[in-house]
Write an enzyme that holds these catalytic residues in place. Structure first.
Site, PDB file in Angstrom:
ATOM      1  N   ALA A   1       4.307  -5.505   5.603  1.00  0.00           N
ATOM      2  CA  ALA A   1       4.298  -4.074   5.894  1.00  0.00           C
ATOM      3  C   ALA A   1       4.777  -3.324   4.658  1.00  0.00           C
ATOM      4  O   ALA A   1       5.256  -3.925   3.696  1.00  0.00           O
ATOM      5  CB  ALA A   1       5.196  -3.756   7.086  1.00  0.00           C
ATOM      6  N   LYS A   2       4.652  -2.019   4.685  1.00  0.00           N
ATOM      7  CA  LYS A   2       5.199  -1.180   3.620  1.00  0.00           C
ATOM      8  C   LYS A   2       5.341   0.233   4.160  1.00  0.00           C
ATOM      9  O   LYS A   2       4.613   0.634   5.076  1.00  0.00           O
ATOM     10  CB  LYS A   2       4.265  -1.165   2.396  1.00  0.00           C
ATOM     11  CG  LYS A   2       4.986  -0.872   1.098  1.00  0.00           C
ATOM     12  CD  LYS A   2       5.793  -2.068   0.630  1.00  0.00           C
ATOM     13  CE  LYS A   2       6.435  -1.838  -0.724  1.00  0.00           C
ATOM     14  NZ  LYS A   2       7.130  -3.041  -1.214  1.00  0.00           N
ATOM     15  N   GLY A   3       6.289   0.954   3.607  1.00  0.00           N
ATOM     16  CA  GLY A   3       6.494   2.333   4.022  1.00  0.00           C
ATOM     17  C   GLY A   3       6.725   3.216   2.829  1.00  0.00           C
ATOM     18  O   GLY A   3       7.007   2.735   1.724  1.00  0.00           O
TER      19      GLY A   3
END
Length: 414
Positions: A105-107
């Site tokens: 994931a990444k934000g």
């Protein structure tokens, strides 16, 4: 990156090569190349001058077949949907390559925090966390620090999440030690880079102590890489930060540079050095080049000017697809980001498990376990690359893709 190729298209070009090596079924391509969930949120912040600014935030959950989604949160003007999507994909293959039970994931928030106060950054962080909180969780999605975020920002994320779910230290990693952070986590990405470079040099018969190393970026990752190399007696001849770089052919005083960085001063304030630009650092006289800052810094425009025989990707996706091919054609050995900077997420895994158990390791154990994981991943990547006569990048992607595809099939996703 080619002018007509977006970050996710560039990453997927690497994916296609790795997938071809393992004969991935055609029906699996769309499943593994696209994101499971993409969240875009509005982040309104009341600024110190009374004005209201609205920023855009993202959390991209790419694949969770092998475990909870895992990935950092970055605050940067270029942190748009496409970049975050690409970085989330890279995290999927990275966690699989080092064989830890996480997905990818990444934000991020599209913002320049350089002119924001701590109060403004804290308010933005809390609003962002509340906006995406429904997709986070100890066994669902665990954020971590990334570009322009740190342990303090993670403390705010944890506190905002815990306000609704109860005290949840395992809901985020990269926290301050006092709030459940793991001794060794802050240095983990940089130390992992050093472990991998040390192991690869030994495998290739390269005398690392005779090498001159240039590091682009002197933030958390770059500074710890420099410290680790200095401990080994390796000569660091060039470093840089956002204000520029410094070069000294007979080696820089790493302790002095760290002191400057810790005091929020630029490395360009060092004495008895030659001042250079970030672009010039990539082309300087060195044996090992370590891009440890932004992505897409080695491109088809400058790849031919890279003099280093070894490039170690401490940053995420610092080399475009065209530049990667050019470096390979020139005989330059590239240790890809999937492998080189995986120490950070590995350290986050150690912190997460300790939080769940409510138990804290000593830093020596942390570093021993980190070295063990990184060496296993390096050995597997080298073995695959040499047996199939492919680059380390292609080998790393192939190993990661195969593990995720296998998990997806066993769980009944496809």
């Amino acid at each position: 990156m080619a002018e007509n190729m977006s970050p996710i298209e560039s990453v997927n070009a690497f994916f296609d090569r790795g997938a071809h090596l393992i004969h991935l079924k055609d029906e699996m391509y769309d499943v593994l190349k696209t994101s499971y969930r993409e969240v875009q949120v509005q982040v309104p912040v009341r600024m110190d001058d009374g004005s209201l600014k609205v920023f855009t935030g993202y959390r991209i959950q790419h694949n969770g077949a092998r475990g909870p989604y895992k990935g950092g949160v970055r605050y940067h003007p270029q942190a748009d949907l496409d970049e975050v999507r690409a970085l989330a994909s890279l995290m999927t293959w990275k966690t699989a390559l080092v064989d830890i039970p996480f997905g990818g994931a990444k934000g991020g928030i599209t913002v320049d925090t350089s002119h924001m106060s701590q109060r403004e950054i804290q308010g933005m962080t809390r609003r962002f966390t509340n906006a995406i909180g429904h997709v986070l969780g100890v066994t669902r999605d665990i954020p971590a620090p990334d570009m322009n975020t740190n342990a303090q920002v993670m403390a705010w994320v944890m506190d905002a999440y815990s306000a609704t779910h109860g005290y949840s230290p395992a809901s985020v990693t990269g926290k301050p030690i006092e709030l459940g952070g793991a001794p060794g986590r802050e240095a983990a990405t940089g130390r992992g880079v050093v472990y991998v470079l040390e192991g690869a040099a030994k495998h290739w018969g390269v005398d690392l102590q005779a090498c001159r190393v240039a590091i682009q970026g002197f933030g958390n990752v770059g500074s710890w890489v420099a410290r680790g190399l200095d401990e080994l007696g390796v000569k660091v001849v060039a470093v840089s930060d956002v204000k520029g770089g410094v070069y000294r052919g007979d080696g820089l005083n790493v302790d002095r540079l760290v002191t400057l960085s810790d005091s929020r001063r630029s490395v360009t304030e060092a004495d008895d050095v030659e001042k250079i630009s970030n672009e010039e650092l990539l082309e300087c006289e060195c044996d090992v080049l370590i891009p440890a800052a932004l992505g897409d810094v080695i491109t088809e425009q400058n790849a031919e000017t890279v003099r280093a025989g070894i490039v170690v990707e401490a940053a995420n996706h610092p080399t475009t697809t065209e530049a990667d091919a050019m470096l390979n054609d020139a005989g330059t050995r590239v240790i890809p980001d999937l492998l080189a900077n995986a120490g950070g997420v590995t350290g986050s895994y150690f912190e997460w498990t300790q939080n769940i158990q409510q138990f804290k390791w000593k830093v020596d154990r942390f570093n021993e376990e980190l070295r063990d994981v990184m060496m296993h991943a390096l050995d597997a990547t080298l073995a695959f690359a040499e047996s199939r006569q492919v680059t380390l990048r292609d080998a790393a992607f192939a190993i990661g893709i195969e593990r995720v595809a296998r998990a997806s099939k066993m769980r009944g996703y496809v």
